[in-house]
Design a protein around this motif. Structure first.
Motif, short mmCIF file in Angstrom:
data_model
loop_
_atom_site.label_atom_id
_atom_site.label_comp_id
_atom_site.label_asym_id
_atom_site.label_seq_id
_atom_site.Cartn_x
_atom_site.Cartn_y
_atom_site.Cartn_z
N LEU A 199 0.83 -1.20 0.00
CA LEU A 199 0.00 0.00 0.00
C LEU A 199 0.87 1.26 0.00
CD1 LEU A 199 -2.77 -1.03 2.55
CD2 LEU A 199 -2.98 -0.90 0.06
N THR A 200 2.00 1.20 0.71
CA THR A 200 2.92 2.33 0.72
C THR A 200 3.46 2.60 -0.69
OG1 THR A 200 3.57 1.93 3.02
CG2 THR A 200 5.09 3.23 1.66
N LYS A 201 3.79 1.54 -1.41
CA LYS A 201 4.29 1.70 -2.78
C LYS A 201 3.21 2.30 -3.68
CE LYS A 201 7.61 -2.11 -2.50
NZ LYS A 201 7.99 -3.47 -3.00
N ILE A 202 1.97 1.85 -3.50
CA ILE A 202 0.86 2.36 -4.31
C ILE A 202 0.65 3.85 -4.04
CG2 ILE A 202 -1.62 2.24 -4.70
CD1 ILE A 202 -1.41 -0.79 -4.15
N LEU A 203 0.61 4.23 -2.76
CA LEU A 203 0.40 5.64 -2.42
C LEU A 203 1.58 6.50 -2.85
CD1 LEU A 203 -1.38 5.67 1.05
CD2 LEU A 203 -2.33 5.56 -1.25
N SER A 204 2.78 5.94 -2.82
CA SER A 204 3.95 6.67 -3.31
C SER A 204 3.80 6.98 -4.79
CB SER A 204 5.23 5.87 -3.06
OG SER A 204 5.45 5.66 -1.68
N THR A 205 3.28 6.00 -5.54
CA THR A 205 3.04 6.22 -6.97
C THR A 205 1.98 7.30 -7.18
OG1 THR A 205 3.61 3.92 -7.48
CG2 THR A 205 2.33 5.12 -9.12
N ARG A 209 5.25 15.74 -3.00
CA ARG A 209 6.42 15.17 -2.34
C ARG A 209 6.02 14.61 -0.99
NH1 ARG A 209 11.94 18.60 -0.89
NH2 ARG A 209 13.01 16.97 0.29
N ILE A 210 6.55 13.44 -0.64
CA ILE A 210 6.24 12.79 0.63
C ILE A 210 7.08 13.41 1.74
CG2 ILE A 210 6.26 10.62 1.92
CD1 ILE A 210 5.95 9.18 -0.79
N LEU A 211 6.39 13.86 2.81
CA LEU A 211 7.08 14.41 3.97
C LEU A 211 7.21 13.39 5.10
CD1 LEU A 211 5.32 17.89 4.15
CD2 LEU A 211 7.50 17.34 3.05
N ASN A 212 6.21 12.52 5.22
CA ASN A 212 6.25 11.53 6.30
C ASN A 212 5.33 10.36 5.96
OD1 ASN A 212 7.04 10.85 9.20
ND2 ASN A 212 4.81 10.73 9.32
N ILE A 213 5.70 9.15 6.40
CA ILE A 213 4.90 7.94 6.18
C ILE A 213 4.67 7.24 7.51
CG2 ILE A 213 4.79 5.68 5.06
CD1 ILE A 213 6.66 6.74 2.90
N ALA A 214 3.40 6.90 7.78
CA ALA A 214 3.05 6.07 8.94
C ALA A 214 2.27 4.87 8.41
CB ALA A 214 2.19 6.86 9.93
N LYS A 215 2.69 3.66 8.77
CA LYS A 215 2.04 2.46 8.24
C LYS A 215 1.89 1.42 9.34
CE LYS A 215 6.47 0.77 6.48
NZ LYS A 215 7.23 0.38 5.27
N GLN A 216 0.88 0.54 9.17
CA GLN A 216 0.62 -0.46 10.20
C GLN A 216 -0.15 -1.63 9.60
OE1 GLN A 216 1.48 -0.40 13.69
NE2 GLN A 216 0.95 -2.55 13.32
N ASP A 217 0.28 -2.86 9.92
CA ASP A 217 -0.49 -4.06 9.61
C ASP A 217 -1.21 -4.50 10.88
OD1 ASP A 217 0.25 -4.88 6.80
OD2 ASP A 217 2.25 -4.70 7.67
N TYR A 218 -2.42 -5.07 10.72
CA TYR A 218 -3.23 -5.42 11.87
C TYR A 218 -3.45 -6.93 11.98
CZ TYR A 218 -4.23 -0.45 11.82
OH TYR A 218 -4.10 0.92 11.82
N ASP A 219 -3.76 -7.37 13.19
CA ASP A 219 -4.06 -8.76 13.48
C ASP A 219 -5.55 -8.86 13.86
OD1 ASP A 219 -3.90 -11.43 14.14
OD2 ASP A 219 -2.95 -11.10 16.09
N PRO A 220 -6.36 -9.69 13.20
CA PRO A 220 -5.96 -10.78 12.31
C PRO A 220 -5.73 -10.36 10.86
CG PRO A 220 -8.32 -10.85 12.67
CD PRO A 220 -7.80 -9.74 13.53
#
Length: 215
Positions: free
Chosen positions: A49-55, A63-74
Protein backbone atom coordinates in the motif's frame (compact mmCIF):
# COMPACT_ATOMS: atom_id res chain seq x y z
CA UNK A 1 3.45 8.19 -15.22
CA UNK A 2 4.36 10.35 -18.21
CA UNK A 3 1.44 12.65 -17.52
CA UNK A 4 0.88 13.82 -13.94
CA UNK A 5 -2.61 14.39 -12.51
CA UNK A 6 -3.04 18.11 -12.09
CA UNK A 7 -3.86 19.70 -8.75
CA UNK A 8 -4.83 23.34 -9.16
CA UNK A 9 -3.87 26.08 -6.71
CA UNK A 10 -2.43 24.64 -3.49
CA UNK A 11 -3.65 26.70 -0.51
CA UNK A 12 -4.65 26.38 3.16
CA UNK A 13 -8.28 25.45 2.41
CA UNK A 14 -8.30 21.66 2.47
CA UNK A 15 -10.38 19.69 -0.03
CA UNK A 16 -11.05 16.03 0.66
CA UNK A 17 -11.68 13.28 -1.86
CA UNK A 18 -12.68 9.96 -0.28
CA UNK A 19 -13.41 6.52 -1.68
CA UNK A 20 -15.00 3.51 0.03
CA UNK A 21 -14.43 0.62 -2.39
CA UNK A 22 -15.87 -2.88 -1.92
CA UNK A 23 -14.61 -6.01 -3.70
CA UNK A 24 -17.02 -8.91 -3.23
CA UNK A 25 -16.02 -12.54 -3.69
CA UNK A 26 -17.87 -15.87 -3.82
CA UNK A 27 -16.06 -18.84 -2.28
CA UNK A 28 -17.42 -22.38 -2.16
CA UNK A 29 -16.56 -23.05 1.47
CA UNK A 30 -15.52 -21.36 4.69
CA UNK A 31 -11.97 -22.57 4.05
CA UNK A 32 -11.94 -20.80 0.67
CA UNK A 33 -13.31 -17.66 2.32
CA UNK A 34 -10.43 -17.74 4.78
CA UNK A 35 -7.97 -18.38 1.94
CA UNK A 36 -9.36 -15.35 0.09
CA UNK A 37 -8.95 -13.16 3.17
CA UNK A 38 -5.39 -14.44 3.61
CA UNK A 39 -4.63 -13.75 -0.06
CA UNK A 40 -5.98 -10.20 0.13
CA UNK A 41 -4.13 -9.55 3.38
CA UNK A 42 -0.85 -10.66 1.81
CA UNK A 43 -1.41 -8.78 -1.46
CA UNK A 44 -2.43 -5.51 0.19
CA UNK A 45 -0.15 -5.35 3.20
CA UNK A 46 1.20 -2.01 4.42
CA UNK A 47 4.40 -2.32 2.36
CA UNK A 48 2.54 -2.68 -0.93
CA UNK A 49 0.00 0.00 0.00
CA UNK A 50 2.92 2.33 0.72
CA UNK A 51 4.29 1.70 -2.78
CA UNK A 52 0.86 2.36 -4.31
CA UNK A 53 0.40 5.64 -2.42
CA UNK A 54 3.95 6.67 -3.31
CA UNK A 55 3.04 6.22 -6.97
CA UNK A 56 -0.16 8.26 -6.49
CA UNK A 57 1.84 11.01 -4.80
CA UNK A 58 4.25 11.12 -7.72
CA UNK A 59 1.34 11.21 -10.19
CA UNK A 60 -0.11 14.36 -8.62
CA UNK A 61 3.28 16.06 -8.53
CA UNK A 62 3.64 16.09 -4.75
CA UNK A 63 6.42 15.17 -2.34
CA UNK A 64 6.24 12.79 0.63
CA UNK A 65 7.08 14.41 3.97
CA UNK A 66 6.25 11.53 6.30
CA UNK A 67 4.90 7.94 6.18
CA UNK A 68 3.05 6.07 8.94
CA UNK A 69 2.04 2.46 8.24
CA UNK A 70 0.62 -0.46 10.20
CA UNK A 71 -0.49 -4.06 9.61
CA UNK A 72 -3.23 -5.42 11.87
CA UNK A 73 -4.06 -8.76 13.48
CA UNK A 74 -5.96 -10.78 12.31
CA UNK A 75 -6.04 -8.81 9.04
CA UNK A 76 -6.06 -5.35 7.51
CA UNK A 77 -3.57 -2.54 7.06
CA UNK A 78 -3.32 1.25 7.12
CA UNK A 79 -0.97 3.77 5.56
CA UNK A 80 -0.96 7.55 6.03
CA UNK A 81 1.29 9.92 4.09
CA UNK A 82 1.83 13.60 4.74
CA UNK A 83 2.51 15.21 1.37
CA UNK A 84 3.33 18.67 0.04
CA UNK A 85 3.43 20.46 -3.26
CA UNK A 86 6.74 19.34 -4.76
CA UNK A 87 7.82 22.71 -6.17
CA UNK A 88 6.98 24.62 -2.99
CA UNK A 89 9.03 22.33 -0.73
CA UNK A 90 11.94 22.13 -3.15
CA UNK A 91 12.16 25.90 -3.51
CA UNK A 92 11.65 26.62 0.17
CA UNK A 93 8.72 28.94 -0.55
CA UNK A 94 6.57 27.27 2.11
CA UNK A 95 7.29 25.45 5.33
CA UNK A 96 5.52 22.09 5.76
CA UNK A 97 4.69 22.96 9.38
CA UNK A 98 4.19 26.30 11.11
CA UNK A 99 4.25 26.14 14.92
CA UNK A 100 3.98 28.38 17.95
CA UNK A 101 4.67 27.88 21.68
CA UNK A 102 2.14 29.38 24.12
CA UNK A 103 3.18 28.64 27.71
CA UNK A 104 3.19 24.86 28.06
CA UNK A 105 1.19 24.38 24.86
CA UNK A 106 2.62 23.75 21.39
CA UNK A 107 0.36 24.58 18.47
CA UNK A 108 1.10 23.21 15.00
CA UNK A 109 -0.53 24.05 11.69
CA UNK A 110 -0.04 21.88 8.63
CA UNK A 111 -0.36 23.82 5.40
CA UNK A 112 0.04 20.66 3.33
CA UNK A 113 -1.98 17.58 2.47
CA UNK A 114 -2.29 13.90 3.22
CA UNK A 115 -3.36 10.65 1.59
CA UNK A 116 -4.48 7.59 3.53
CA UNK A 117 -5.68 4.06 2.83
CA UNK A 118 -7.26 1.49 5.18
CA UNK A 119 -8.27 -2.09 4.32
CA UNK A 120 -10.95 -4.29 5.88
CA UNK A 121 -10.97 -7.87 4.51
CA UNK A 122 -13.69 -10.04 6.09
CA UNK A 123 -16.02 -12.93 5.40
CA UNK A 124 -19.61 -13.48 6.50
CA UNK A 125 -20.20 -16.62 8.61
CA UNK A 126 -22.98 -18.82 7.29
CA UNK A 127 -22.72 -17.44 3.74
CA UNK A 128 -20.45 -17.91 0.73
CA UNK A 129 -19.57 -14.21 0.49
CA UNK A 130 -16.35 -12.48 1.44
CA UNK A 131 -15.71 -8.76 1.08
CA UNK A 132 -12.63 -6.59 0.81
CA UNK A 133 -13.29 -2.95 1.69
CA UNK A 134 -10.76 -0.21 0.99
CA UNK A 135 -11.12 3.33 2.34
CA UNK A 136 -9.01 5.94 0.57
CA UNK A 137 -8.87 9.58 1.65
CA UNK A 138 -7.00 12.32 -0.20
CA UNK A 139 -6.91 15.70 1.53
CA UNK A 140 -5.40 18.32 -0.75
CA UNK A 141 -4.63 21.99 -0.45
CA UNK A 142 -5.67 22.41 -4.09
CA UNK A 143 -8.48 21.65 -6.51
CA UNK A 144 -8.80 18.08 -7.77
CA UNK A 145 -9.16 17.38 -11.47
CA UNK A 146 -12.64 16.18 -12.57
CA UNK A 147 -13.14 12.42 -12.68
CA UNK A 148 -13.81 10.63 -15.94
CA UNK A 149 -17.25 9.42 -16.97
CA UNK A 150 -18.84 6.64 -14.93
CA UNK A 151 -20.97 5.03 -17.62
CA UNK A 152 -20.41 1.51 -16.25
CA UNK A 153 -22.12 2.38 -12.96
CA UNK A 154 -25.51 3.27 -11.59
CA UNK A 155 -24.88 6.34 -9.46
CA UNK A 156 -26.85 8.48 -7.05
CA UNK A 157 -25.69 11.82 -5.63
CA UNK A 158 -26.29 12.76 -2.01
CA UNK A 159 -25.06 16.34 -1.74
CA UNK A 160 -24.97 18.91 1.08
CA UNK A 161 -24.31 22.08 -0.87
CA UNK A 162 -24.26 24.36 2.17
CA UNK A 163 -21.39 22.31 3.64
CA UNK A 164 -19.62 21.73 0.31
CA UNK A 165 -20.05 17.95 0.74
CA UNK A 166 -20.73 15.93 -2.39
CA UNK A 167 -21.32 12.20 -1.98
CA UNK A 168 -21.86 9.73 -4.83
CA UNK A 169 -22.80 6.07 -4.45
CA UNK A 170 -21.92 3.81 -7.37
CA UNK A 171 -22.99 0.28 -8.28
CA UNK A 172 -21.58 -1.54 -11.27
CA UNK A 173 -24.30 -2.16 -13.87
CA UNK A 174 -23.16 -5.42 -15.43
CA UNK A 175 -20.89 -7.43 -13.12
CA UNK A 176 -19.11 -10.37 -14.73
CA UNK A 177 -19.34 -13.46 -12.52
CA UNK A 178 -15.78 -14.62 -13.25
CA UNK A 179 -14.47 -11.44 -11.61
CA UNK A 180 -16.06 -12.46 -8.31
CA UNK A 181 -14.89 -16.06 -8.04
CA UNK A 182 -11.89 -17.19 -5.99
CA UNK A 183 -9.86 -20.20 -7.20
CA UNK A 184 -12.79 -21.27 -9.37
CA UNK A 185 -13.39 -21.08 -13.11
CA UNK A 186 -16.89 -20.09 -14.15
CA UNK A 187 -17.14 -23.12 -16.47
CA UNK A 188 -16.67 -25.45 -13.51
CA UNK A 189 -20.04 -24.27 -12.18
CA UNK A 190 -23.36 -25.60 -13.60
CA UNK A 191 -25.54 -22.89 -15.24
CA UNK A 192 -28.22 -23.13 -12.54
CA UNK A 193 -25.63 -22.59 -9.81
CA UNK A 194 -24.11 -19.67 -11.72
CA UNK A 195 -27.46 -17.91 -11.63
CA UNK A 196 -27.85 -18.53 -7.88
CA UNK A 197 -24.33 -17.25 -7.18
CA UNK A 198 -24.88 -14.17 -9.37
CA UNK A 199 -28.11 -13.39 -7.51
CA UNK A 200 -26.36 -13.79 -4.14
CA UNK A 201 -23.54 -11.46 -5.18
CA UNK A 202 -26.00 -8.92 -6.57
CA UNK A 203 -27.99 -8.89 -3.34
CA UNK A 204 -24.80 -8.24 -1.37
CA UNK A 205 -23.90 -5.36 -3.70
CA UNK A 206 -27.36 -3.81 -3.45
CA UNK A 207 -27.31 -3.94 0.35
CA UNK A 208 -23.90 -2.26 0.48
CA UNK A 209 -25.09 0.30 -2.08
CA UNK A 210 -28.27 1.08 -0.14
CA UNK A 211 -26.62 0.93 3.28
CA UNK A 212 -29.24 -1.35 4.81
CA UNK A 213 -30.30 -5.00 5.11
CA UNK A 214 -32.89 -5.64 2.42
CA UNK A 215 -32.93 -9.44 2.10
Amino acid sequence: MEEKLKLYGFNNLTKALSFNIYDICYAKSEREQQDYIKYIDEQYNSERLTKILSTVTEMIGARILNIAKQDYDPQGASVTMLIAEEDAVASGRKKPVESAILGDTILAHLDKSHVTVHTYPEFHPGTSIATFRVDIDVATCGEISPLKTLDRYDAVDINLYQANLFHTRMLIKEPQLQNYLFNTDIYEIPPKDRLAISNSLRREMIEIYSGKNLY
